[in-house]
Design a protein around this motif. Structure first.
Motif, PDB file in Angstrom:
ATOM      1  N   ARG A 169       0.881  -1.386   0.066  1.00  0.00           N
ATOM      2  CA  ARG A 169       0.207   0.052  -0.048  1.00  0.00           C
ATOM      3  C   ARG A 169       0.710   1.366   0.059  1.00  0.00           C
ATOM      4  O   ARG A 169       2.179   1.007   0.261  1.00  0.00           O
ATOM      5  N   ALA A 170       0.120   2.358  -0.078  1.00  0.00           N
ATOM      6  CA  ALA A 170       0.929   3.564  -0.018  1.00  0.00           C
ATOM      7  C   ALA A 170       1.185   4.025   1.250  1.00  0.00           C
ATOM      8  O   ALA A 170       0.782   3.549   2.339  1.00  0.00           O
ATOM      9  N   LEU A 171       2.075   5.083   1.447  1.00  0.00           N
ATOM     10  CA  LEU A 171       2.443   5.578   2.779  1.00  0.00           C
ATOM     11  C   LEU A 171       1.551   6.100   3.494  1.00  0.00           C
ATOM     12  O   LEU A 171       0.501   6.594   2.737  1.00  0.00           O
ATOM     13  N   VAL A 186       8.330   3.066   0.847  1.00  0.00           N
ATOM     14  CA  VAL A 186       7.923   2.451  -0.230  1.00  0.00           C
ATOM     15  C   VAL A 186       8.780   2.658  -1.332  1.00  0.00           C
ATOM     16  O   VAL A 186       9.622   3.563  -1.388  1.00  0.00           O
ATOM     17  N   VAL A 187       9.206   1.613  -2.300  1.00  0.00           N
ATOM     18  CA  VAL A 187      10.206   1.664  -3.168  1.00  0.00           C
ATOM     19  C   VAL A 187       9.624   1.407  -4.760  1.00  0.00           C
ATOM     20  O   VAL A 187       8.484   0.651  -4.945  1.00  0.00           O
ATOM     21  N   GLY A 188      10.463   2.028  -5.548  1.00  0.00           N
ATOM     22  CA  GLY A 188       9.930   1.527  -6.901  1.00  0.00           C
ATOM     23  C   GLY A 188      10.061   0.187  -7.475  1.00  0.00           C
ATOM     24  O   GLY A 188      10.762  -0.629  -6.858  1.00  0.00           O
ATOM     25  N   GLN A 189       9.430  -0.316  -8.320  1.00  0.00           N
ATOM     26  CA  GLN A 189       9.200  -1.686  -8.835  1.00  0.00           C
ATOM     27  C   GLN A 189      10.584  -2.235  -9.311  1.00  0.00           C
ATOM     28  O   GLN A 189      11.222  -3.036  -8.991  1.00  0.00           O
ATOM     29  N   GLY A 218       5.252  -1.031   0.607  1.00  0.00           N
ATOM     30  CA  GLY A 218       4.720  -0.752  -0.749  1.00  0.00           C
ATOM     31  C   GLY A 218       5.560  -1.018  -1.738  1.00  0.00           C
ATOM     32  O   GLY A 218       6.611  -0.405  -1.366  1.00  0.00           O
ATOM     33  N   VAL A 219       5.276  -1.592  -2.918  1.00  0.00           N
ATOM     34  CA  VAL A 219       6.142  -1.372  -4.257  1.00  0.00           C
ATOM     35  C   VAL A 219       5.254  -0.619  -5.058  1.00  0.00           C
ATOM     36  O   VAL A 219       4.255  -1.212  -5.684  1.00  0.00           O
ATOM     37  N   PHE A 220       5.531   0.640  -5.687  1.00  0.00           N
ATOM     38  CA  PHE A 220       5.004   1.115  -6.620  1.00  0.00           C
ATOM     39  C   PHE A 220       5.185   1.090  -7.907  1.00  0.00           C
ATOM     40  O   PHE A 220       6.724   1.039  -8.305  1.00  0.00           O
ATOM     41  N   GLN A 221       4.534   1.597  -8.801  1.00  0.00           N
ATOM     42  CA  GLN A 221       4.885   1.543 -10.414  1.00  0.00           C
ATOM     43  C   GLN A 221       4.183   2.920 -10.946  1.00  0.00           C
ATOM     44  O   GLN A 221       2.927   3.128 -10.777  1.00  0.00           O
TER      45      GLN A 221
END
Length: 408
Positions: free
Chosen positions: A142-144, A153-156, A190-193
């Motif tokens: 999820r988001a922060l 949270v880190v990038g994919q 979370g891991v975001f794209q």
């Protein structure tokens, strides 16, 4: 005289139904194609711009002068010391602003216990950023949130490089301005794209509360301004530049911040410029062919008109009047057809692959842009007139005797 010529031109169009229908079809399809192509290109530009705005840049960013060039060498020299005060000031200056977020940038090393990776970090206000980041997709976790003091949270791309998943612990190491090295442990929540593959390969985000503890500062590097409508960006940027003039601040709009956007727009603009040219040539050739066939079949008719005393100029005006009528009817039909086709296609949607250097595909629609619709209709009309000029000129110069013998 002009009224009688146009009246005769309309009767001739109705009399030559098959040829008139073929010419009208060519014009209408060409105009509709230009509307669809133009609306499709505009949708690409709009969706790409909105993705960049809502996942990375915001509409406007306010920084200290020189921050873009000097942030890697000496980021501590470009801090905004009282960001909350500046937020209140610019919110009052521009009513179109919906939210303002502070960010603190940093670079450092992320360690998973086995290996290191150099990263570019952003310290953010989580809840405000969540409202902005409608184009930031979380593939894991999820988001922060504002309460995540030890969350990251880190990038994919970062997650893949370090083999991270939600729940893993990582250590963030960075060098402060005084030369001291500081570290903090974080839990991956979370891991975001985002829309940009390069951004995801190096980006991590932590809360501003954690950053201020890590970096020992209450300042920010930049303020991200969100507006109610992207169309207000230019006016809001000009207002803020005037408001902050002479105070050492730089105000930059989103499109000036994104080299990726500018290059992609230029690429697609060139590609679809060629497509528009091909469509225009197809309209010209189709109309020329249809007009030539119509005039060829009417050679004896034109010979009779010349033989009974009609002037060549009258014949030329008659043919051009027919062309004007066909151009107007075809252009209007094409505009209606193009708009109806755009609405039908948009209701279904067009699945699109990711643009160059991007991660996310999207569903395109055909946008009905009034300026594009009018330009396409005018283009179809002008193409019809241009396609008729040479055949009409040749018909007006016919020898009456030779024209009367035609087909005998």
């Amino acid at each position: 005289m002009a009224t009688s010529i146009f009246s005769l031109a309309l009767r001739n169009i109705l009399r030559q139904r098959a040829r008139s229908a073929a010419t009208l079809s060519a014009i209408a399809i060409g105009v509709a194609s230009l509307i669809l192509a133009g609306g499709f290109v505009q949708d690409i530009f709009i969706q790409l711009g909105e993705a960049i705005i809502h996942s990375q840049t915001g509409h406007i960013q306010i920084t200290r002068d020189g921050y873009r060039e000097g942030r890697l060498r000496a980021p501590e020299s470009y801090l905004i010391e009282q960001p909350e005060q500046l937020k209140a000031e610019i919110a009052q200056a521009v009513p179109e602003i919906t939210s303002i977020m502070a960010r603190l940038g940093f670079s450092g090393v992320l360690n998973n216990g086995r290996r290191d990776l150099g990263i570019i970090g952003e310290c953010i206000e989580p809840d405000a950023e969540a409202a902005m980041g409608t184009y930031l997709r979380y593939v894991e976790g999820r988001a922060l949130k504002n309460g995540d003091s030890d969350g990251i949270v880190v990038g994919q791309g970062v997650a893949r490089s370090l083999g991270l998943k939600v729940g893993d612990r990582v250590t963030l190491l960075m060098t402060l301005s005084a030369g001291a090295v500081n570290t903090l442990d974080f839990e991956v929540v979370g891991v975001f794209q985002s829309f940009s593959r390069d951004f995801d390969a190096r980006a991590v985000r932590i809360s501003l509360e954690s950053a201020r503890m890590l970096m020992d500062t209450q300042a920010a590097h930049l303020l991200v301004v969100m507006l109610g409508q992207t169309a207000d960006t230019a006016a809001a940027t000009a207002t803020l530049k005037q408001k902050l003039a002479g105070r050492g601040f730089e105000v930059t709009s989103w499109n000036a911040l994104s080299d990726f956007y500018e290059k992609t727009v230029n690429l697609y603009d060139r590609q679809f410029g060629v497509l528009r040219l091909i469509i225009l040539l197809m309209v010209l050739l189709s109309v020329v062919n249809s007009v030539n066939m119509t005039l060829f079949e009417r050679t004896r008719e034109f010979g009779t008109m010349l033989a009974v005393g009609d002037r060549s100029s009258t014949l030329f005006k008659l043919i051009m009047s027919e062309s004007v009528c066909l151009g107007i009817i075809g252009a209007l039909a094409g505009m209606v057809l193009g708009c109806l086709a755009a609405m039908a296609i948009s209701a279904i949607g067009i699945p699109m692959p990711p643009p160059p250097n991007a991660n996310l595909g999207y569903t395109a629609v055909i946008r009905i842009i009034p300026a594009t619709v009018m330009t396409s209709g005018l283009t179809g009309f002008i193409a019809t007139i241009l396609a008729t000029l040479m055949p009409a000129h040749r018909a007006a110069r016919l020898d009456p005797v030779e024209a009367l013998r035609h087909g005998v």
